[in-house]
Design a protein around this motif. Structure first.
Motif, mmCIF file in Angstrom:
data_model
loop_
_atom_site.group_PDB
_atom_site.id
_atom_site.type_symbol
_atom_site.label_atom_id
_atom_site.label_comp_id
_atom_site.label_asym_id
_atom_site.label_seq_id
_atom_site.Cartn_x
_atom_site.Cartn_y
_atom_site.Cartn_z
ATOM 1 N N ARG A 189 0.825 -1.223 -0.136
ATOM 2 C CA ARG A 189 0.065 0.208 0.073
ATOM 3 C C ARG A 189 1.027 1.144 -0.034
ATOM 4 N NH1 ARG A 189 -4.796 0.244 3.995
ATOM 5 N NH2 ARG A 189 -3.164 0.440 5.706
ATOM 6 N N ILE A 190 0.564 2.035 -0.947
ATOM 7 C CA ILE A 190 1.473 3.451 -1.190
ATOM 8 C C ILE A 190 0.640 4.704 -0.615
ATOM 9 C CG2 ILE A 190 2.729 4.544 -2.976
ATOM 10 C CD1 ILE A 190 3.877 1.877 -2.353
ATOM 11 N N THR A 191 1.431 5.477 -0.189
ATOM 12 C CA THR A 191 0.818 6.793 0.250
ATOM 13 C C THR A 191 1.319 7.838 -0.610
ATOM 14 O OG1 THR A 191 2.540 7.347 1.767
ATOM 15 C CG2 THR A 191 0.759 5.819 2.707
ATOM 16 N N GLY A 192 0.755 9.028 -0.936
ATOM 17 C CA GLY A 192 1.286 9.935 -1.721
ATOM 18 C C GLY A 192 0.372 10.949 -1.881
ATOM 19 N N TYR A 193 0.791 11.904 -3.000
ATOM 20 C CA TYR A 193 -0.256 13.147 -3.362
ATOM 21 C C TYR A 193 -1.324 12.683 -3.940
ATOM 22 C CZ TYR A 193 3.522 16.638 -2.116
ATOM 23 O OH TYR A 193 4.433 17.471 -1.175
ATOM 24 N N ILE A 194 -2.266 13.373 -3.715
ATOM 25 C CA ILE A 194 -3.495 13.133 -4.604
ATOM 26 C C ILE A 194 -2.903 13.426 -6.008
ATOM 27 C CG2 ILE A 194 -5.941 14.090 -5.202
ATOM 28 C CD1 ILE A 194 -6.180 14.969 -2.300
ATOM 29 N N PRO A 195 -3.148 12.778 -7.184
ATOM 30 C CA PRO A 195 -2.818 12.778 -8.091
ATOM 31 C C PRO A 195 -3.029 14.135 -9.138
ATOM 32 C CG PRO A 195 -3.251 10.395 -8.213
ATOM 33 C CD PRO A 195 -3.822 11.350 -7.112
ATOM 34 N N ASP A 196 -4.379 14.556 -9.035
ATOM 35 C CA ASP A 196 -4.871 15.986 -9.790
ATOM 36 C C ASP A 196 -4.325 17.105 -8.750
ATOM 37 O OD1 ASP A 196 -6.727 15.360 -7.978
ATOM 38 O OD2 ASP A 196 -8.356 15.661 -9.224
ATOM 39 N N MET A 197 -3.854 16.949 -7.781
ATOM 40 C CA MET A 197 -3.485 18.184 -6.966
ATOM 41 C C MET A 197 -2.056 18.250 -6.796
ATOM 42 S SD MET A 197 -6.485 18.111 -3.919
ATOM 43 C CE MET A 197 -6.292 19.711 -3.570
ATOM 44 N N ILE A 198 -1.242 17.707 -7.690
ATOM 45 C CA ILE A 198 0.171 17.774 -7.821
ATOM 46 C C ILE A 198 0.634 19.225 -8.163
ATOM 47 C CG2 ILE A 198 2.474 16.977 -8.356
ATOM 48 C CD1 ILE A 198 1.494 14.432 -8.166
ATOM 49 N N PHE A 199 1.037 20.288 -7.428
ATOM 50 C CA PHE A 199 1.018 21.646 -7.909
ATOM 51 C C PHE A 199 2.272 21.978 -8.610
ATOM 52 C CE2 PHE A 199 2.334 21.664 -3.465
ATOM 53 C CZ PHE A 199 3.633 22.594 -3.584
ATOM 54 N N ASP A 200 3.223 20.751 -8.525
ATOM 55 C CA ASP A 200 4.576 21.035 -9.169
ATOM 56 C C ASP A 200 5.035 19.845 -9.478
ATOM 57 O OD1 ASP A 200 7.452 21.506 -9.404
ATOM 58 O OD2 ASP A 200 7.189 23.475 -8.620
ATOM 59 N N LYS A 201 5.567 19.768 -10.830
ATOM 60 C CA LYS A 201 6.007 18.789 -11.417
ATOM 61 C C LYS A 201 7.047 17.794 -10.611
ATOM 62 C CE LYS A 201 9.309 20.986 -14.455
ATOM 63 N NZ LYS A 201 10.601 20.768 -13.806
ATOM 64 N N GLU A 202 7.961 18.944 -9.637
ATOM 65 C CA GLU A 202 8.971 18.118 -9.027
ATOM 66 C C GLU A 202 8.439 17.363 -7.720
ATOM 67 O OE1 GLU A 202 12.045 18.157 -9.714
ATOM 68 O OE2 GLU A 202 11.873 19.533 -11.328
ATOM 69 N N LEU A 203 7.506 17.370 -7.621
ATOM 70 C CA LEU A 203 6.619 16.705 -6.496
ATOM 71 C C LEU A 203 5.955 15.270 -7.140
ATOM 72 C CD1 LEU A 203 4.713 19.527 -4.576
ATOM 73 C CD2 LEU A 203 7.202 18.405 -4.321
ATOM 74 N N ASP A 204 5.955 15.148 -8.267
ATOM 75 C CA ASP A 204 5.468 13.946 -9.006
ATOM 76 C C ASP A 204 6.460 12.669 -8.572
ATOM 77 O OD1 ASP A 204 3.813 11.933 -10.115
ATOM 78 O OD2 ASP A 204 4.279 12.615 -12.202
ATOM 79 N N TYR A 205 6.621 12.199 -7.457
ATOM 80 C CA TYR A 205 7.569 11.423 -7.053
ATOM 81 C C TYR A 205 7.529 10.175 -7.420
ATOM 82 C CZ TYR A 205 8.438 14.663 -3.375
ATOM 83 O OH TYR A 205 8.559 16.079 -2.732
ATOM 84 N N LEU A 206 6.116 9.359 -7.470
ATOM 85 C CA LEU A 206 5.632 7.957 -7.581
ATOM 86 C C LEU A 206 5.589 7.878 -9.393
ATOM 87 C CD1 LEU A 206 3.001 7.570 -4.939
ATOM 88 C CD2 LEU A 206 5.409 6.920 -5.007
#
Length: 301
Positions: A189-206
């Motif tokens: 089970r993975i935790t992370g940002y809500i995909p459509d609420m990532i406000f900066d491309k640098e935060l798209d870790y997954l």
């Protein structure tokens, strides 16, 4: 003169907040009083400075022209105050910093507290927002960003790099299947940002890991961090946050290691403000030293 500046101060608060209630909170005034003062100013100026609607107060054409002069007056008053007070008295007054909530929760508090220890007349406010801070609307005096902005009259300075790794609690690792490769992550089970609420491309870790499904998602780094800490799943964690959670362990460090950067973003005109320059210098130096200290603590985690 004092009445004139007070009127401009109220005008600026409404222009930036785009509503009487937002301006009232900043000014610590009743919204009805703010409205009366704006009406009086408009009568004095002989022009409507705002277009009022159910959505709020938007600057009219005369208001937009007045905004430039009001901001120039604000800067001139600030410069005059600095010139009178001088450097010897240390930093004083209020400084508001906008930052993404990971930085705001795990790095800025101790850095700003140290600056305040040396400057007892200084008031530091940290605005933790899971989005880009709007300096044009004066949401903050300066901002920490994870990507350098390319538009607007802004000065951008790189502060330092920081690192992130996959992490999980010892309890989670003991109760779930072993993780020896990135391909094993699909069974966890993975935790992370809500995909459509990532406000900066640098935060798209997954995305780079091919993990498109995020069962536990939040726009807040703190919520994600607490899920990982409570053993609800695993996720990407800032190395500088790990010393606050000794029960967490970095995993797959030889396969998943991310490097990002913090940038200090300021108004171009603020370069003339010696007080802001001195605070910015103390902030950047403090962040570099504290981040290096915290990352060193988790090298063996």
């Amino acid at each position: 003169m004092s009445d004139s500046w007070d009127d401009l101060r109220i005008f600026l608060a409404v222009a930036r907040g785009e509503s009487l209630s937002a301006a009232g909170r900043v000014l610590r005034m009743d919204p009805a009083t703010v409205g009366r003062r704006i009406a009086r100013l408009e009568q004095t100026m002989g022009a409507s400075l705002f277009v009022k609607s159910q959505q709020g107060y938007a600057l009219s054409e005369p208001g937009a022209r007045m905004l430039r002069h009001a901001e120039a007056a604000e800067q001139a008053l600030s410069l005059a105050t600095e010139a009178v007070q001088g450097e010897a008295e240390g930093l004083s007054g209020q400084v508001r910093i906008g930052a993404p909530d990971g930085c705001a929760n795990f790095l800025l508090p101790q850095v700003c507290a140290a600056i305040a220890d040396h400057n007892p007349d200084l008031e530091v406010q940290i605005v933790a927002l899971p989005r880009v801070v709007n300096l044009s609307r004066r949401e903050a005096d300066m901002a920490i960003a994870v990507s350098p902005p390319t538009a607007g009259r802004l000065v951008v300075q790189k502060i330092t790099d920081y690192r992130l790794h996959l992490a999980a609690s010892e309890a989670y690792l003991a109760q779930n299947a072993p993780i020896r490769a990135v391909s094993d992550l699909h069974g966890h089970r993975i935790t992370g940002y809500i995909p459509d609420m990532i406000f900066d491309k640098e935060l798209d870790y997954l995305g780079d890991l091919g993990l498109t499904r995020v069962p536990l998602a939040s726009n807040s780094v703190s919520v994600q961090f607490n899920w990982v800490r409570q053993g609800a799943g695993l996720g990407i964690v800032h190395d500088f946050a790990l010393p606050t959670a000794p029960d967490l362990r970095r995993i797959l460090t030889d396969q998943v290691s991310l490097k990002r950067s913090f940038y200090l973003v300021r108004h171009t005109d603020d370069r003339r403000h010696e007080r802001m320059n001195r605070f910015a210098k103390a902030l950047t130096q403090g962040m570099r030293m504290e981040l290096a200290r915290l990352e060193a603590l988790c090298l063996n985690v």
